[in-house]
Design a protein around this motif. Structure first.
Motif, PDB file in Angstrom:
ATOM      1  N   CYS A  58      38.709  36.457  41.933  1.00  0.00           N
ATOM      2  CA  CYS A  58      38.149  35.283  41.247  1.00  0.00           C
ATOM      3  C   CYS A  58      39.243  34.216  41.199  1.00  0.00           C
ATOM      4  O   CYS A  58      40.336  34.478  40.668  1.00  0.00           O
ATOM      5  CB  CYS A  58      37.726  35.668  39.834  1.00  0.00           C
ATOM      6  SG  CYS A  58      37.262  34.229  38.835  1.00  0.00           S
ATOM      7  N   CYS A  61      40.236  33.493  37.102  1.00  0.00           N
ATOM      8  CA  CYS A  61      40.919  34.473  36.233  1.00  0.00           C
ATOM      9  C   CYS A  61      41.784  35.446  37.034  1.00  0.00           C
ATOM     10  O   CYS A  61      42.512  36.243  36.460  1.00  0.00           O
ATOM     11  CB  CYS A  61      39.897  35.250  35.402  1.00  0.00           C
ATOM     12  SG  CYS A  61      38.901  36.417  36.364  1.00  0.00           S
ATOM     13  N   HIS A  86      33.574  34.227  38.800  1.00  0.00           N
ATOM     14  CA  HIS A  86      32.691  34.731  37.733  1.00  0.00           C
ATOM     15  C   HIS A  86      31.944  33.539  37.127  1.00  0.00           C
ATOM     16  O   HIS A  86      32.536  32.473  36.934  1.00  0.00           O
ATOM     17  CB  HIS A  86      33.523  35.399  36.617  1.00  0.00           C
ATOM     18  CG  HIS A  86      34.239  36.636  37.056  1.00  0.00           C
ATOM     19  ND1 HIS A  86      35.611  36.731  37.069  1.00  0.00           N
ATOM     20  CD2 HIS A  86      33.759  37.838  37.479  1.00  0.00           C
ATOM     21  CE1 HIS A  86      35.957  37.943  37.487  1.00  0.00           C
ATOM     22  NE2 HIS A  86      34.856  38.625  37.736  1.00  0.00           N
ATOM     23  N   CYS A  89      33.746  32.296  34.254  1.00  0.00           N
ATOM     24  CA  CYS A  89      34.999  31.591  34.586  1.00  0.00           C
ATOM     25  C   CYS A  89      34.707  30.177  35.108  1.00  0.00           C
ATOM     26  O   CYS A  89      35.541  29.289  35.011  1.00  0.00           O
ATOM     27  CB  CYS A  89      35.788  32.360  35.631  1.00  0.00           C
ATOM     28  SG  CYS A  89      36.499  33.894  35.023  1.00  0.00           S
TER      29      CYS A  89
HETATM   30 ZN   LIG Z   1      37.007  35.190  36.791  1.00  0.00          ZN
END
Ligand SMILES: [Zn+2]
Ligand SMILES: [Zn+2]
Ligand SMILES: [Zn+2]
Length: 219
Positions: A58, A61, A86, A89
């Motif tokens: 990702c 993050c 995500h 995110c």
């Molecule tokens: Zn993430």
């Protein structure tokens, strides 16, 4: 956490040339990661390694996916590089395509890994940069693990091919020995055949002479 300036100045570089990022040509060896990329063993700096493996983590993050990215319903994909962020995110359910991940929004100046220079001019990393570095290290480790498995499979495949080639060579040798044996037998039998045929010719010749004598006597 402080970082070494670079291993390119260390004493052992005379025997081991500094590793260079194949993408941006960076020579900061302490951030160079080995990887097998498109079937070639190579080295990348942290930023380039992450850019070359957009689907592995990702980009917000820095969770490493290890070949199993989040379900479609829990991720948003970058329309430029194909990275999977995500949903939480990327800002929540309100995100709608086309979505661009942080590096694709600013490809010219964005860097995943830009160490902080402290008041004493020493490069150091904070918690978020450590997570970026850890993510890159996991991608590198996974890539090298795949490379080892590939090399193992390749070695086993070549071993099997060598065994088949050896078996075929042995069969060919047996065939050659059989042919040689047959040729010897043929050579041994040939004089008898020619002797027999000579006898047959002589018999025919004698018969012809006898017939000629009979014809002469009759006349
Ligand atoms: Zn993430
Ligand atoms: Zn690089
Ligand atoms: Zn992107």
């Amino acid at each position: 956490m402080n970082l070494p300036s670079s291993t390119s100045n260390s004493a052992n570089t005379t025997s081991n040339p500094p590793e260079i990022c194949e993408n941006c040509r960076s020579q900061d060896s302490w951030i160079i990661h080995p990887a097998r990329y498109r079937s070639i063993f190579t080295f990348f700096c942290t930023h380039c390694l992450l850019r070359k493996h957009p689907a592995s983590f990702c980009p917000t993050c820095f969770s490493f996916y290890d070949s199993s990215p989040p379900h479609h319903s829990r991720r948003v994909s970058c329309s430029d590089c194909g990275s999977h962020t995500h949903i939480h995110c990327a800002g929540g359910e309100a995100v709608s395509p086309p979505y661009r991940c942080p590096p694709c929004r600013d490809p010219d100046s964005f860097s995943f890994f830009r160490p902080i220079i402290d008041a004493n001019g020493v490069r150091c990393v904070d918690k978020s940069l450590s997570e970026v570095f850890l993510c890159a290290a996991k991608i590198s480790a996974a890539s090298m693990s795949k490379a080892v498995n590939f090399a193992k499979c390749e070695a086993e495949r070549r071993g099997r091919e060598a065994a088949v080639a050896k078996m075929r060579a042995r069969e060919a040798l047996v065939d050659v020995l059989k042919l040689d044996e047959k040729a010897k037998l043929d050579r041994d039998q040939k004089p008898n055949v020619s002797h027999a045929s000579t006898n047959s010719v002589q018999v025919k010749k004698q018969n012809t002479l006898v017939q000629l004598d009979r014809v002469k006597q009759e006349h």
